[in-house]
Design an enzyme around this catalytic site. Structure first.
Site, PDB file in Angstrom:
ATOM      1  N   LEU A   1       0.833  -1.201   0.000  1.00  0.00           N
ATOM      2  CA  LEU A   1       0.000   0.000   0.000  1.00  0.00           C
ATOM      3  C   LEU A   1       0.866   1.249   0.000  1.00  0.00           C
ATOM      4  O   LEU A   1       0.482   2.286  -0.549  1.00  0.00           O
ATOM      5  CB  LEU A   1      -0.900   0.013   1.241  1.00  0.00           C
ATOM      6  CG  LEU A   1      -1.951  -1.097   1.341  1.00  0.00           C
ATOM      7  CD1 LEU A   1      -2.553  -1.115   2.731  1.00  0.00           C
ATOM      8  CD2 LEU A   1      -3.037  -0.880   0.291  1.00  0.00           C
ATOM      9  N   GLY A   2       2.006   1.136   0.639  1.00  0.00           N
ATOM     10  CA  GLY A   2       2.933   2.256   0.693  1.00  0.00           C
ATOM     11  C   GLY A   2       4.290   1.797   1.164  1.00  0.00           C
ATOM     12  O   GLY A   2       4.417   0.782   1.853  1.00  0.00           O
ATOM     13  N   THR A   3       5.314   2.527   0.762  1.00  0.00           N
ATOM     14  CA  THR A   3       6.668   2.223   1.200  1.00  0.00           C
ATOM     15  C   THR A   3       7.259   3.457   1.863  1.00  0.00           C
ATOM     16  O   THR A   3       6.952   4.591   1.497  1.00  0.00           O
ATOM     17  CB  THR A   3       7.567   1.803   0.027  1.00  0.00           C
ATOM     18  OG1 THR A   3       7.644   2.878  -0.919  1.00  0.00           O
ATOM     19  CG2 THR A   3       7.024   0.564  -0.650  1.00  0.00           C
TER      20      THR A   3
ATOM     21  N   SER B   1      11.019   4.821   4.301  1.00  0.00           N
ATOM     22  CA  SER B   1      12.457   4.612   4.365  1.00  0.00           C
ATOM     23  C   SER B   1      12.834   3.384   5.173  1.00  0.00           C
ATOM     24  O   SER B   1      13.840   2.733   4.902  1.00  0.00           O
ATOM     25  CB  SER B   1      13.132   5.844   4.974  1.00  0.00           C
ATOM     26  OG  SER B   1      12.573   6.131   6.249  1.00  0.00           O
ATOM     27  N   LEU B   2      12.009   3.027   6.166  1.00  0.00           N
ATOM     28  CA  LEU B   2      12.350   1.920   7.054  1.00  0.00           C
ATOM     29  C   LEU B   2      11.499   0.678   6.841  1.00  0.00           C
ATOM     30  O   LEU B   2      11.882  -0.417   7.266  1.00  0.00           O
ATOM     31  CB  LEU B   2      12.213   2.364   8.530  1.00  0.00           C
ATOM     32  CG  LEU B   2      12.997   3.609   8.947  1.00  0.00           C
ATOM     33  CD1 LEU B   2      12.787   3.887  10.435  1.00  0.00           C
ATOM     34  CD2 LEU B   2      14.475   3.465   8.622  1.00  0.00           C
ATOM     35  N   ALA B   3      10.342   0.804   6.217  1.00  0.00           N
ATOM     36  CA  ALA B   3       9.422  -0.330   6.112  1.00  0.00           C
ATOM     37  C   ALA B   3       8.439  -0.116   4.979  1.00  0.00           C
ATOM     38  O   ALA B   3       8.413   0.942   4.347  1.00  0.00           O
ATOM     39  CB  ALA B   3       8.666  -0.499   7.439  1.00  0.00           C
ATOM     40  N   GLN B   4       7.634  -1.151   4.735  1.00  0.00           N
ATOM     41  CA  GLN B   4       6.521  -1.018   3.802  1.00  0.00           C
ATOM     42  C   GLN B   4       5.307  -1.733   4.379  1.00  0.00           C
ATOM     43  O   GLN B   4       5.426  -2.598   5.249  1.00  0.00           O
ATOM     44  CB  GLN B   4       6.876  -1.558   2.425  1.00  0.00           C
ATOM     45  CG  GLN B   4       7.216  -3.022   2.342  1.00  0.00           C
ATOM     46  CD  GLN B   4       7.813  -3.387   0.985  1.00  0.00           C
ATOM     47  OE1 GLN B   4       8.714  -2.708   0.473  1.00  0.00           O
ATOM     48  NE2 GLN B   4       7.318  -4.468   0.388  1.00  0.00           N
TER      49      GLN B   4
ATOM     50  N   LYS C   1       2.819  -4.127   8.559  1.00  0.00           N
ATOM     51  CA  LYS C   1       4.001  -3.300   8.359  1.00  0.00           C
ATOM     52  C   LYS C   1       5.240  -4.154   8.590  1.00  0.00           C
ATOM     53  O   LYS C   1       5.411  -4.749   9.662  1.00  0.00           O
ATOM     54  CB  LYS C   1       3.984  -2.118   9.331  1.00  0.00           C
ATOM     55  CG  LYS C   1       5.127  -1.138   9.146  1.00  0.00           C
ATOM     56  CD  LYS C   1       4.942   0.083  10.053  1.00  0.00           C
ATOM     57  CE  LYS C   1       6.056   1.089   9.852  1.00  0.00           C
ATOM     58  NZ  LYS C   1       5.852   2.302  10.707  1.00  0.00           N
TER      59      LYS C   1
ATOM     60  N   ASP D   1       5.805  12.987  13.397  1.00  0.00           N
ATOM     61  CA  ASP D   1       5.984  12.752  11.962  1.00  0.00           C
ATOM     62  C   ASP D   1       4.664  12.911  11.207  1.00  0.00           C
ATOM     63  O   ASP D   1       4.206  11.979  10.528  1.00  0.00           O
ATOM     64  CB  ASP D   1       6.558  11.348  11.740  1.00  0.00           C
ATOM     65  CG  ASP D   1       7.217  11.204  10.368  1.00  0.00           C
ATOM     66  OD1 ASP D   1       7.439  12.248   9.713  1.00  0.00           O
ATOM     67  OD2 ASP D   1       7.493  10.070   9.954  1.00  0.00           O
TER      68      ASP D   1
END
Length: 527
Positions: free
Chosen positions: A153-155, A157-160, A176, A308
């Site tokens: 669904l989304g990526t 910098s640290l995970a997707q 995640k 964030d």
């Protein structure tokens, strides 16, 4: 001689063996080896430092040619940094995203160039996702989930994040999963960053970015621990329960570890999609106001802050009736806890900025760690408010016309280059709590602007929160009952004036797609 020959051969064989081992650990991806990543970073930072040193560092006037030279140098350096972040990935992408969020704290060229990193995060293959899940949960992907969507669904910098359904017709969830090499590279990458910024700061006093390396070292381990993220999410849900329109996804602890996080699947539209909200007859100004109320509650009243709030972490779910909506707050990896002393000082600084009270600004700046000069105290107020000193001195409560505001924005952009060295000195010495708060406020300010909120309304909301903090401080320091009564009476009068001003804004500002009377009544109820 035979012994020397043996040592030489042993060294060669050992070197080949170690290199083979490192390549095997990196799955024969030469680009991911620490030495290559370090070399790439060192070359990039060296080029950036040399460019500033020989191109613009001696240009200090305000002429158009000087401003153009600085802008061109910023742009070249920002593109070099973008290429480095994209090539090294992981921690470097995270740092690039952090810089992109520092609107008005770093030159505009960096912000505009590095923003692309929010959409250029690494993509982990399904094969590697399976490995991480197997290692963390001791089960195959198919044993845990049905309908696991291979495309994320989304990526980040640290995970997707992948959409799936828990086994045996369970609920739909968001899974995640941490990128497999991020944790392994993080130690070397942080050490690389610290070494390089220390070298640059010694060579060029105006380019002291040690604060950025320190922040990364302190915050990254927290963001890499998804179990900590789950705890943060539940804590934030409790803090914001007073707002029925705030939703934070439920955590499924059985499937949550340091590198995997399974949570309730939340559907919604990105907060940045204003056109969609207008089509759905959602008042985007009220949407912005609610986000600002939510963050003022975190920063000024509670002291626990989600740091964030970029558009990918805030979703809006529109109801099928009445033009209502819920705000869904995602990604709780980076929270900070503010001390009561800091919140009181920060509130005092904002009151000084809103009123144009220079002595109060200087006093609060000293408490926040800025005792270098009066100029640096003034500059800190500009950094916090994203306004030039001419606007702060006037008092932000006195909002200028559109022409004056445009001139102030241009002045602010020039100052980001003109005071580049001074801004770095401030960021290196200011109270560490303020660094994340300035980044957070810049992101919230950007959201408010994209949603078309009136700047006066934002200041009104913040003034109310700051005054509540100041009232609590004065009551705590009150010498007696009579003094406390006077404080309560003064506060009641102040909030009455805020209501009158809020009514004035309601009369003079046209809100889209919602009944104005309903909004005003809601504002009075929540005041």
């Amino acid at each position: 001689m035979a012994f020397l020959r043996f040592v030489k051969n042993a060294t060669v064989v050992g070197g080949i063996g170690y290199t083979s081992y490192v390549l095997h650990q990196s799955e024969f991806d030469v680009q991911s080896i620490g030495l290559f990543r370090f070399g790439r970073a060192a070359w990039t930072v060296g080029c950036i430092a040399a460019d500033y040193r020989f191109s613009v560092v001696n240009l200090t006037d305000d002429s158009d040619s000087t401003m153009k030279a600085w802008s061109e140098c910023h742009l070249r350096s920002a593109n070099r940094l973008l290429n480095l972040c994209s090539a090294n990935g992981g921690v470097f992408v995270k740092v690039g995203q952090h810089i992109a969020a520092l609107d008005h704290l770093v030159p505009r060229e960096y912000v505009d160039t590095l923003k692309i990193l929010h959409n250029r995060a690494p993509l982990t293959s399904l094969k590697d996702i399976r490995k991480v899940i197997k290692n963390e949960l001791d089960a195959e992907l198919e044993e845990l989930f049905d309908d696991f969507e291979p495309t994320p669904l989304g990526t980040a910098s640290l995970a997707q994040v992948h959409r799936a359904r828990l086994k045996d017709d369970g609920p739909v969830v968001a899974v995640k999963v941490q990128h497999p090499n991020v944790r392994k590279h993080s130690v070397v990458d942080i050490a690389t960053m610290e070494l390089l910024v220390n070298c640059v700061s010694k060579l060029f006093a105006n380019f002291d970015f040690r604060w950025l390396a320190e922040e990364t070292r302190r915050n990254l381990p927290l963001e890499l621990d998804f179990y900590n993220e789950g705890i943060n999410g539940e804590r934030m849900a409790d803090i914001l329960k007073k707002f029925p329109w705030v939703k934070i996804p439920k955590i499924y602890w059985k499937y949550t570890t340091e590198r995997t996080l399974v949570m309730e699947f939340a559907e919604g539209e990105l907060i940045s999609n204003r056109d969609y909200f207008l089509k759905q007859k959602i008042d985007t100004v009220e949407l912005s106001n609610r986000i600002e109320k939510m963050y003022n509650e975190m920063i000024f009243i509670n002291g626990t802050v989600h740091c964030d709030p970029h558009p990918g972490n805030i979703l809006v779910k529109v109801h099928e009736y009445g033009g209502e909506f819920d705000i869904i707050l995602l990604d709780h990896g980076l929270h900070t806890k503010l001390t009561e002393e800091f919140r009181e000082t920060y509130s005092g600084m904002w009151i000084g900025v809103l009123e144009g009270n220079e002595p109060q600004i200087i006093e609060c700046a000293k408490k926040l760690g800025i005792s270098i000069s009066k100029h640096h105290a003034q500059l800190l107020s500009c950094m916090i408010s994203s306004k030039p000193w001419s606007a702060v001195k006037r008092g932000l409560a006195n909002v200028p016309d559109a022409i004056t505001r445009g001139k102030e924005d241009e002045e602010l952009r020039k100052n980001a280059s003109k005071y580049f060295g001074d801004i770095n000195k401030i960021l290196a010495t200011v109270d560490r709590q303020l660094l994340l708060i300035m980044k957070t406020n810049d992101l919230i300010r950007s959201i408010a602007k994209s949603l078309g909120n009136d700047e006066r309304k934002s200041f009104l909301t913040m003034t109310r929160s700051c005054f509540k903090v100041d009232k609590m401080r004065r009551l705590r320091e009150s010498p007696g009952i009579f003094s406390s009564i006077l404080i309560h009476l003064g506060a009641s009068w102040f909030f009455f004036k805020l209501r009158i001003y809020s009514f004035y804004l309601w009369l003079t500002y046209t809100r889209p797609n919602i009944q104005l009377g309903d909004i005003y009544l809601a504002e009075l109820e929540s005041a």
